[in-house]
Design a protein around this motif. Structure first.
Motif, short mmCIF file in Angstrom:
data_model
loop_
_atom_site.label_atom_id
_atom_site.label_comp_id
_atom_site.label_asym_id
_atom_site.label_seq_id
_atom_site.Cartn_x
_atom_site.Cartn_y
_atom_site.Cartn_z
N SER A 18 0.85 -1.18 0.00
CA SER A 18 0.00 0.00 0.00
C SER A 18 0.89 1.24 0.00
CB SER A 18 -0.89 -0.01 1.25
OG SER A 18 -1.58 1.18 1.38
N PRO A 19 0.61 2.25 -0.85
CA PRO A 19 1.48 3.42 -0.92
C PRO A 19 1.54 4.20 0.38
CG PRO A 19 -0.54 3.83 -2.11
CD PRO A 19 -0.55 2.37 -1.72
N GLU A 20 0.49 4.18 1.16
CA GLU A 20 0.48 4.91 2.43
C GLU A 20 1.07 4.08 3.56
OE1 GLU A 20 -0.61 8.20 2.80
OE2 GLU A 20 -0.56 8.06 0.63
N GLY A 21 1.25 2.78 3.32
CA GLY A 21 1.71 1.91 4.39
C GLY A 21 0.58 1.73 5.40
N HIS A 39 -9.72 3.60 -2.72
CA HIS A 39 -9.14 3.17 -4.00
C HIS A 39 -7.86 3.90 -4.37
CE1 HIS A 39 -11.59 6.61 -5.22
NE2 HIS A 39 -10.83 6.70 -6.28
N GLU A 40 -7.58 5.03 -3.73
CA GLU A 40 -6.33 5.75 -4.03
C GLU A 40 -5.23 5.46 -3.01
OE1 GLU A 40 -6.95 9.92 -4.60
OE2 GLU A 40 -8.64 9.57 -5.94
N TYR A 41 -5.63 5.28 -1.73
CA TYR A 41 -4.62 5.17 -0.67
C TYR A 41 -4.48 3.79 -0.07
CZ TYR A 41 -4.99 10.18 -1.05
OH TYR A 41 -5.01 11.46 -1.54
N GLY A 42 -5.41 2.91 -0.36
CA GLY A 42 -5.33 1.56 0.17
C GLY A 42 -6.22 1.38 1.39
N PRO A 43 -6.01 0.29 2.11
CA PRO A 43 -6.86 -0.05 3.25
C PRO A 43 -6.71 0.93 4.40
CG PRO A 43 -5.51 -1.92 2.57
CD PRO A 43 -5.01 -0.73 1.84
N GLU A 44 -7.83 1.16 5.10
CA GLU A 44 -7.79 1.99 6.29
C GLU A 44 -8.72 1.40 7.35
OE1 GLU A 44 -10.72 5.60 5.36
OE2 GLU A 44 -8.90 5.67 4.12
N GLY A 45 -8.29 1.51 8.57
CA GLY A 45 -9.08 0.96 9.69
C GLY A 45 -8.19 0.10 10.56
N PRO A 46 -8.76 -0.83 11.28
CA PRO A 46 -10.12 -1.32 11.19
C PRO A 46 -11.12 -0.34 11.81
CG PRO A 46 -8.99 -2.45 12.96
CD PRO A 46 -7.98 -1.57 12.30
N ILE A 105 -3.67 -4.10 9.74
CA ILE A 105 -4.02 -4.59 8.40
C ILE A 105 -2.74 -4.89 7.64
CG2 ILE A 105 -5.22 -4.02 6.25
CD1 ILE A 105 -6.83 -1.94 7.88
N GLN A 106 -2.75 -5.96 6.85
CA GLN A 106 -1.59 -6.30 6.04
C GLN A 106 -1.23 -5.13 5.12
OE1 GLN A 106 0.27 -9.03 6.26
NE2 GLN A 106 -1.08 -10.05 7.73
N ASN A 107 0.05 -4.92 4.90
CA ASN A 107 0.54 -3.81 4.09
C ASN A 107 0.52 -4.18 2.61
OD1 ASN A 107 1.55 -1.32 3.46
ND2 ASN A 107 3.68 -1.92 3.74
N THR A 108 -0.68 -4.21 2.05
CA THR A 108 -0.86 -4.52 0.65
C THR A 108 -2.15 -3.87 0.18
OG1 THR A 108 -0.96 -6.31 -0.98
CG2 THR A 108 -2.07 -6.69 1.14
N VAL A 161 -14.71 0.22 -0.68
CA VAL A 161 -15.27 -1.12 -0.46
C VAL A 161 -14.96 -1.52 0.97
CG1 VAL A 161 -15.15 -3.55 -1.16
CG2 VAL A 161 -14.96 -1.75 -2.89
N SER A 162 -15.94 -2.13 1.65
CA SER A 162 -15.74 -2.64 3.01
C SER A 162 -15.36 -4.11 2.93
CB SER A 162 -17.02 -2.50 3.83
OG SER A 162 -17.39 -1.14 3.95
#
Length: 174
Positions: free
Chosen positions: A96-99, A146-153, A104-107, A125-126
Motif C-alpha cells: 500500500s502506498p500509504e503503508g 481506492h487511491e490510498y489503500g486499506p484503512e481501519g479497522p 491490516i496487512q501492508n498490501t 469497499v468494506s
C-alpha cells in the motif's frame, strides 16, 4: 453478552423494520442457499465467519440500501473478489502506498479479505479481514480507499458493522 450470530439477526430485525416503515416499496432480497455459500467458500478457499453466513442466508445482497451503497450479493462479491485476486495473481499489487497500520496487512489486496459492501460513487469497499496484521483480529472490518489503500479497522467484526448500519438507519443518517 449476545453471540455475533444473535447480534447479526437482531441488527437485521432492526434494518428490516426500518425499511418496512420508511420504504415499504423497497424489498430486501431473499437469502442465499447453503449450497451457494459453500460454493463461495470453495472459491475463496477460506471459511467465512458464521455471522456473515447467517447474514447471507437472511439477505443475499441489497442494492442502494444505505445512501447509494450496495451490499454485495454472492455474485457481486465473487466478481469484486475475483477481479482483485486476478490482479494479485498477475503481480498487479504491491505494498500500500500509504503503508498500513499494524492492524491490516501492508498490501492493496489480500485474498483473505472478503468484500461485502461498496459505495460505487466513491469507490470505497468494506472488507471482512481474515488475514489481519500483527495487531489486528480475524474478522475485523476495514474499508479500502481506492487511491490510498486499506484503512481501519473500523469495526471489530461484521456484527458491529451491521449494528452500526441499523443505528444510522434508525437515526435518519441514511
Amino acid at each position: 453478552m449476545s453471540s455475533a450470530i444473535e447480534r447479526v439477526n437482531a441488527a437485521w430485525d432492526r434494518i428490516e423494520k426500518h425499511f418496512a416503515e420508511k420504504k415499504p416499496d423497497y424489498k430486501l432480497p431473499a437469502g442465499a442457499a447453503a449450497a451457494e455459500i459453500s460454493a463461495l467458500e470453495a472459491l475463496l478457499k477460506v471459511p467465512l465467519p458464521e455471522e456473515f453466513k447467517v447474514s447471507l442466508r437472511r439477505h443475499n445482497g441489497a442494492e442502494e440500501w444505505t445512501k447509494g451503497k450496495l451490499f454485495y450479493s454472492i455474485e457481486g462479491l465473487k466478481g469484486e473478489w475475483g477481479e482483485l485476486a486476478g490482479l494479485v495473481d498477475d503481480g498487479g499489487f504491491g505494498e500500500s502506498p500509504e503503508g498500513n497500520n499494524e492492524f491490516i496487512q501492508n498490501t492493496f489486496f489480500d485474498k483473505k479479505w472478503i468484500p461485502f459492501d461498496a459505495n460505487p460513487e466513491t469507490g470505497h469497499v468494506s472488507y471482512i479481514d481474515l488475514n489481519p496484521g500483527p495487531k489486528g483480529t480475524v474478522g475485523q472490518v476495514f474499508w479500502m480507499d481506492h487511491e490510498y489503500g486499506p484503512e481501519g479497522p473500523h469495526f471489530p467484526d461484521f456484527a458491529a458493522y451491521l449494528e452500526n448500519t441499523a443505528d444510522k438507519l434508525e437515526g435518519g443518517k441514511y
